[in-house]
Design a protein around this motif. Structure first.
Motif, short mmCIF file in Angstrom:
data_model
loop_
_atom_site.label_atom_id
_atom_site.label_comp_id
_atom_site.label_asym_id
_atom_site.label_seq_id
_atom_site.Cartn_x
_atom_site.Cartn_y
_atom_site.Cartn_z
N GLY A 34 0.82 -1.20 0.00
CA GLY A 34 0.00 0.00 0.00
C GLY A 34 0.85 1.25 0.00
N TRP A 35 0.26 2.32 -0.49
CA TRP A 35 0.87 3.65 -0.39
C TRP A 35 -0.04 4.53 0.46
CZ3 TRP A 35 5.53 5.43 -2.22
CH2 TRP A 35 6.20 4.64 -3.15
N PHE A 36 0.58 5.29 1.32
CA PHE A 36 -0.13 6.24 2.17
C PHE A 36 0.59 7.58 2.07
CE2 PHE A 36 -2.93 3.40 4.62
CZ PHE A 36 -2.40 2.17 4.26
N ARG A 37 -0.07 8.62 2.52
CA ARG A 37 0.61 9.91 2.54
C ARG A 37 0.21 10.68 3.79
NH1 ARG A 37 -2.34 13.29 -2.42
NH2 ARG A 37 -4.34 13.69 -1.37
N GLN A 38 1.11 11.54 4.19
CA GLN A 38 0.88 12.36 5.37
C GLN A 38 1.30 13.79 5.08
OE1 GLN A 38 2.63 10.86 8.99
NE2 GLN A 38 1.25 12.06 10.25
N ALA A 39 0.31 14.65 5.04
CA ALA A 39 0.57 16.07 4.83
C ALA A 39 0.95 16.72 6.16
CB ALA A 39 -0.67 16.74 4.24
N PRO A 40 1.64 17.84 6.12
CA PRO A 40 2.04 18.51 7.36
C PRO A 40 0.86 18.78 8.27
CG PRO A 40 3.14 19.51 5.48
CD PRO A 40 2.14 18.55 4.92
N GLY A 41 0.97 18.33 9.51
CA GLY A 41 -0.07 18.57 10.50
C GLY A 41 -1.32 17.73 10.35
N LYS A 42 -1.25 16.74 9.46
CA LYS A 42 -2.44 15.91 9.24
C LYS A 42 -2.13 14.44 9.47
CE LYS A 42 -4.67 19.05 6.00
NZ LYS A 42 -5.36 19.16 4.68
N GLU A 43 -3.17 13.65 9.55
CA GLU A 43 -3.01 12.21 9.76
C GLU A 43 -2.56 11.52 8.48
OE1 GLU A 43 -6.46 11.52 13.18
OE2 GLU A 43 -6.69 10.69 11.18
N ARG A 44 -1.95 10.37 8.65
CA ARG A 44 -1.57 9.55 7.50
C ARG A 44 -2.83 9.00 6.86
NH1 ARG A 44 3.43 5.58 8.31
NH2 ARG A 44 4.16 7.58 9.11
N ARG A 45 -2.88 9.09 5.53
CA ARG A 45 -4.10 8.68 4.83
C ARG A 45 -3.77 7.71 3.70
NH1 ARG A 45 -8.39 13.45 4.13
NH2 ARG A 45 -9.69 11.60 4.00
N PHE A 46 -4.71 6.85 3.44
CA PHE A 46 -4.57 5.85 2.38
C PHE A 46 -4.55 6.51 1.01
CE2 PHE A 46 -4.97 1.90 0.22
CZ PHE A 46 -5.90 2.09 -0.80
N VAL A 47 -3.70 5.99 0.13
CA VAL A 47 -3.61 6.49 -1.24
C VAL A 47 -4.01 5.40 -2.25
CG1 VAL A 47 -2.06 7.34 -3.04
CG2 VAL A 47 -1.82 8.17 -0.68
N ALA A 48 -3.33 4.27 -2.17
CA ALA A 48 -3.57 3.19 -3.13
C ALA A 48 -2.97 1.91 -2.60
CB ALA A 48 -2.95 3.52 -4.49
N ALA A 49 -3.45 0.78 -3.13
CA ALA A 49 -2.91 -0.51 -2.71
C ALA A 49 -3.03 -1.50 -3.86
CB ALA A 49 -3.64 -1.03 -1.48
N ILE A 50 -2.22 -2.55 -3.76
CA ILE A 50 -2.17 -3.54 -4.83
C ILE A 50 -1.98 -4.92 -4.21
CG2 ILE A 50 0.33 -3.26 -5.18
CD1 ILE A 50 -0.26 -3.50 -8.22
N SER A 51 -2.65 -5.89 -4.79
CA SER A 51 -2.57 -7.26 -4.29
C SER A 51 -1.24 -7.90 -4.68
CB SER A 51 -3.72 -8.07 -4.84
OG SER A 51 -3.62 -8.16 -6.26
N TRP A 52 -1.01 -9.09 -4.18
CA TRP A 52 0.28 -9.74 -4.34
C TRP A 52 0.69 -9.99 -5.79
CZ3 TRP A 52 -4.11 -12.39 -4.25
CH2 TRP A 52 -4.20 -13.65 -4.87
N THR A 53 -0.28 -10.25 -6.65
CA THR A 53 0.05 -10.49 -8.06
C THR A 53 -0.01 -9.21 -8.89
OG1 THR A 53 -2.25 -10.89 -8.65
CG2 THR A 53 -0.93 -12.80 -7.96
N GLY A 54 -0.62 -8.20 -8.31
CA GLY A 54 -0.85 -6.99 -9.08
C GLY A 54 -2.17 -7.00 -9.82
#
Length: 123
Positions: A34-54
């Motif tokens: 998975g990819w997540f992102r965290q902006a300054p002063g904010k909580e970490r949030r989900f961006v995208a995810a991929i299964s084991w095979t893609g």
């Protein structure tokens, strides 16, 4: 397990970036990422995810159409292509490995994390 994210930088609105995350220390092809992102002063949030095979991917609703997640199991690498970047995309982007073939949108369900790569979108 080590994850090394890269590809961030300072870009202008409308530009594109392709982030990479190299995973070492376990059988990469057995696990979801998975990819997540965290902006300054904010909580970490989900961006995208991929299964084991893609074969299965999932995106945050707010980012659909602008991002693409992919993986190359031969290279132990996952990618996050981001297009039409906006200032609100400015954040530290983290990749994470989940101890399962299937992804999750919850950060606490991922077991290993990279150090993050900073993306700054500014004119």
């Amino acid at each position: 397990v080590q994850l090394q994210a890269s590809g961030g930088g300072l870009v202008q609105p409308g530009d594109s970036l392709n982030l990479s995350c190299v995973v070492s220390g376990r059988t990469f092809s057995d696990y979801a990422v998975g990819w997540f992102r965290q902006a300054p002063g904010k909580e970490r949030r989900f961006v995208a995810a991929i299964s084991w095979t893609g074969g299965w991917t999932y995106y945050a609703d707010s980012l659909k159409g602008r991002i693409t997640i992919s993986r190359d199991n031969a290279k132990n690498t996952t990618y996050l292509q981001m297009n039409s970047l906006k200032p609100e995309d400015t954040a530290v982007y983290y990749c994470a490995v989940r101890g399962s073939r299937w992804y999750s949108v919850k950060s606490n369900e991922y077991d290993y994390w990279g150090q993050g790569t900073l993306v700054t979108v500014s004119s």
